[in-house]
Design a protein around this motif. Structure first.
Motif, PDB file in Angstrom:
ATOM      1  N   VAL A   1      16.536  -7.599  -4.134  1.00  0.00           N
ATOM      2  CA  VAL A   1      15.853  -7.926  -2.843  1.00  0.00           C
ATOM      3  C   VAL A   1      16.732  -7.800  -1.639  1.00  0.00           C
ATOM      4  N   ASP A   2      16.507  -6.793  -0.829  1.00  0.00           N
ATOM      5  CA  ASP A   2      17.450  -6.905   0.325  1.00  0.00           C
ATOM      6  C   ASP A   2      16.928  -7.800   1.123  1.00  0.00           C
ATOM      7  N   ARG A   3      15.493  -7.783   1.470  1.00  0.00           N
ATOM      8  CA  ARG A   3      14.947  -8.886   2.290  1.00  0.00           C
ATOM      9  C   ARG A   3      13.283  -8.553   2.502  1.00  0.00           C
ATOM     10  N   ALA A   4      12.784  -9.646   2.897  1.00  0.00           N
ATOM     11  CA  ALA A   4      11.481  -9.555   3.168  1.00  0.00           C
ATOM     12  C   ALA A   4      11.458  -9.404   4.811  1.00  0.00           C
ATOM     13  N   VAL A   5      10.653  -8.721   5.254  1.00  0.00           N
ATOM     14  CA  VAL A   5      10.834  -8.051   6.785  1.00  0.00           C
ATOM     15  C   VAL A   5       9.311  -8.523   7.384  1.00  0.00           C
ATOM     16  N   PRO A   6       9.485  -9.350   8.590  1.00  0.00           N
ATOM     17  CA  PRO A   6       8.304  -9.622   9.603  1.00  0.00           C
ATOM     18  C   PRO A   6       7.978  -8.552  10.296  1.00  0.00           C
ATOM     19  N   ASN A   7       6.667  -8.466  10.766  1.00  0.00           N
ATOM     20  CA  ASN A   7       6.084  -7.256  11.350  1.00  0.00           C
ATOM     21  C   ASN A   7       6.836  -7.564  12.862  1.00  0.00           C
ATOM     22  N   SER A   8       7.356  -8.553  13.228  1.00  0.00           N
ATOM     23  CA  SER A   8       7.617  -8.503  14.613  1.00  0.00           C
ATOM     24  C   SER A   8       9.112  -8.070  14.838  1.00  0.00           C
ATOM     25  N   MET A   9       9.887  -7.562  14.071  1.00  0.00           N
ATOM     26  CA  MET A   9      11.055  -6.868  14.134  1.00  0.00           C
ATOM     27  C   MET A   9      10.868  -5.530  15.017  1.00  0.00           C
ATOM     28  N   HIS A  10      11.778  -5.360  16.064  1.00  0.00           N
ATOM     29  CA  HIS A  10      11.582  -4.272  16.673  1.00  0.00           C
ATOM     30  C   HIS A  10      12.811  -3.624  16.920  1.00  0.00           C
ATOM     31  N   LEU A  11      12.710  -2.236  16.390  1.00  0.00           N
ATOM     32  CA  LEU A  11      13.882  -1.155  16.481  1.00  0.00           C
ATOM     33  C   LEU A  11      13.356   0.028  17.420  1.00  0.00           C
ATOM     34  N   SER A  12      14.554   0.520  17.928  1.00  0.00           N
ATOM     35  CA  SER A  12      14.316   1.523  18.752  1.00  0.00           C
ATOM     36  C   SER A  12      15.080   2.801  18.686  1.00  0.00           C
ATOM     37  N   PHE A  13      15.269   3.365  17.813  1.00  0.00           N
ATOM     38  CA  PHE A  13      15.871   4.526  17.178  1.00  0.00           C
ATOM     39  C   PHE A  13      15.229   5.881  17.961  1.00  0.00           C
ATOM     40  N   ALA A  14      16.096   6.723  18.320  1.00  0.00           N
ATOM     41  CA  ALA A  14      15.220   7.959  18.999  1.00  0.00           C
ATOM     42  C   ALA A  14      14.574   8.708  17.770  1.00  0.00           C
ATOM     43  N   ASN A  15      13.582   9.583  18.334  1.00  0.00           N
ATOM     44  CA  ASN A  15      12.679  10.130  17.120  1.00  0.00           C
ATOM     45  C   ASN A  15      12.712  11.682  17.671  1.00  0.00           C
ATOM     46  N   ASP A  16      13.784  12.176  17.842  1.00  0.00           N
ATOM     47  CA  ASP A  16      14.015  13.555  18.350  1.00  0.00           C
ATOM     48  C   ASP A  16      12.832  14.390  17.750  1.00  0.00           C
ATOM     49  N   SER A  17      12.800  14.567  16.633  1.00  0.00           N
ATOM     50  CA  SER A  17      11.931  15.306  15.589  1.00  0.00           C
ATOM     51  C   SER A  17      10.486  15.037  15.644  1.00  0.00           C
ATOM     52  N   ASN A  18      10.231  13.886  16.344  1.00  0.00           N
ATOM     53  CA  ASN A  18       8.743  13.405  16.282  1.00  0.00           C
ATOM     54  C   ASN A  18       8.237  13.012  15.103  1.00  0.00           C
ATOM     55  N   ILE A  19       8.771  12.790  14.095  1.00  0.00           N
ATOM     56  CA  ILE A  19       8.508  12.330  12.687  1.00  0.00           C
ATOM     57  C   ILE A  19       7.372  11.205  12.587  1.00  0.00           C
ATOM     58  N   THR A  20       6.164  11.240  12.270  1.00  0.00           N
ATOM     59  CA  THR A  20       5.098  10.262  12.318  1.00  0.00           C
ATOM     60  C   THR A  20       4.176  10.224  11.017  1.00  0.00           C
ATOM     61  N   PRO A  21       3.887   8.952  10.581  1.00  0.00           N
ATOM     62  CA  PRO A  21       2.963   8.964   9.455  1.00  0.00           C
ATOM     63  C   PRO A  21       1.804   9.556   9.677  1.00  0.00           C
ATOM     64  N   LYS A  22       0.990  10.312   8.777  1.00  0.00           N
ATOM     65  CA  LYS A  22      -0.271  10.720   8.833  1.00  0.00           C
ATOM     66  C   LYS A  22      -1.280   9.534   9.392  1.00  0.00           C
ATOM     67  N   LYS A  23      -2.186  10.124  10.331  1.00  0.00           N
ATOM     68  CA  LYS A  23      -3.152   8.993  10.602  1.00  0.00           C
ATOM     69  C   LYS A  23      -3.998   8.280   9.482  1.00  0.00           C
ATOM     70  N   GLY A  24      -4.237   7.179   9.467  1.00  0.00           N
ATOM     71  CA  GLY A  24      -5.124   6.555   8.384  1.00  0.00           C
ATOM     72  C   GLY A  24      -5.636   5.215   9.025  1.00  0.00           C
ATOM     73  N   ASP A  25      -6.319   4.628   7.899  1.00  0.00           N
ATOM     74  CA  ASP A  25      -6.780   3.478   8.233  1.00  0.00           C
ATOM     75  C   ASP A  25      -6.070   2.220   7.464  1.00  0.00           C
ATOM     76  N   PHE A  26      -5.054   2.294   7.497  1.00  0.00           N
ATOM     77  CA  PHE A  26      -4.106   1.370   6.653  1.00  0.00           C
ATOM     78  C   PHE A  26      -3.268   0.593   7.601  1.00  0.00           C
ATOM     79  N   LYS A  27      -3.062  -0.667   7.568  1.00  0.00           N
ATOM     80  CA  LYS A  27      -2.402  -1.300   8.310  1.00  0.00           C
ATOM     81  C   LYS A  27      -1.257  -2.109   7.366  1.00  0.00           C
ATOM     82  N   ILE A  28      -0.020  -2.194   7.484  1.00  0.00           N
ATOM     83  CA  ILE A  28       0.881  -2.971   6.598  1.00  0.00           C
ATOM     84  C   ILE A  28       0.885  -4.208   7.050  1.00  0.00           C
TER      85      ILE A  28
END
Length: 134
Positions: free
Chosen positions: A26-53
């Protein structure tokens, strides 16, 4: 007799050691409050859906396998199917990848956990997200 016993013990010792190298840690359990800001030049996004982590736990081994146990909630009142295209992992080099192929059915408003593989990669996973977590 003693030589055979020593050989058997050496083989068993080697097999046990080989299994422990492949074991996930186990590397770690991650809280949803962590914010990262890497560039997403290729605009890679997950498919729209009804799921929330809800949360996730990241795991890896010395060979570079990357896994996550992800707990998600179906935000819809109807049945839905979660697939690999609904999730993305953000890696420490800024890359984004979907997990290996999987499918999981959800009833309306149901919460479930799933363990998914993000294959082998040099950099660790920093976060996992769906379209509803952006």
């Amino acid at each position: 007799m003693n030589k055979a016993l020593v050989i058997i013990l050496l083989v068993l010792s080697w097999a046990t050691q080989a299994d422990s190298i492949n074991a996930l840690n186990v590397d770690r359990a991650v809280p949803n409050s962590m914010h990262l800001s890497f560039a997403n030049d290729s605009n890679i996004t997950p498919k729209k859906g009804d799921f929330k982590i809800v949360n996730y736990v990241l795991m890896s081994n010395e060979e570079g396998e990357r896994w996550a146990v992800i707990t998600l909630t179906n935000l819809s009142s109807g049945n839905r199917e979660l697939g690999e295209e609904h999730l993305l992992a953000l890696f420490a080099d800024g890359s984004r990848f979907m997990p290996m192929e999987f499918k999981l059915g959800f009833k309306g408003n149901e919460t479930q956990s799933v363990t998914v593989s993000f294959a082998d990669y040099k950099f660790p996973i920093l976060s996992v997200y769906s379209s509803n977590d952006l």
